[in-house]
Design an enzyme around this catalytic site. Structure first.
Site: not given
Length: 116
Positions: A8-9
């Site tokens: 989710n970066c």
């Protein structure tokens, strides 16, 4: 080429999209879901300067108390980095024993060279 990051970066997402658009083959390794071995981290620490590897601008680092921050400056930061992989800048690219941290124009140029 292997990419270490967190799914989710935002920067990891941009890097993956860019690699796909460039037609560069890669394997993604999620540091949270897949973990990181002590052996691999030891290779990183031997090859990557800690000032490059540790993300001092991130939320995880900023939330550390002074003692924990001091520990990261010491000789053995392995335990902390294994416990909190978000202390490391992302993404980390690995190919043939070479490492690259981050995703800006200089890293893109190196990644193109690695893929050639």
């Amino acid at each position: 080429m292997k990419i270490y990051g967190i799914k989710n970066c935002d920067t990891c997402k941009k890097a993956i999209k860019w690699l796909k658009d460039e037609g560069i083959d890669y394997q993604f390794h999620d540091l949270r879901a897949d973990g990181l071995s002590e052996e691999e981290l030891a290779r990183w620490l031997a090859a990557i300067d800690r000032d490059i590897l540790i993300n001092k601008r991130g939320t995880t680092y900023r939330q550390l108390d002074d003692a924990a921050k001091a520990e990261l400056e010491g000789d053995d930061l392995t335990k902390q980095l294994l416990a909190a992989p978000t202390l490391m800048k992302r993404p980390i690219f690995a190919k043939d024993g070479r490492y690259l941290v981050g995703f800006k124009e200089p890293e893109k140029a190196t990644l193109r060279e690695w893929a050639a």
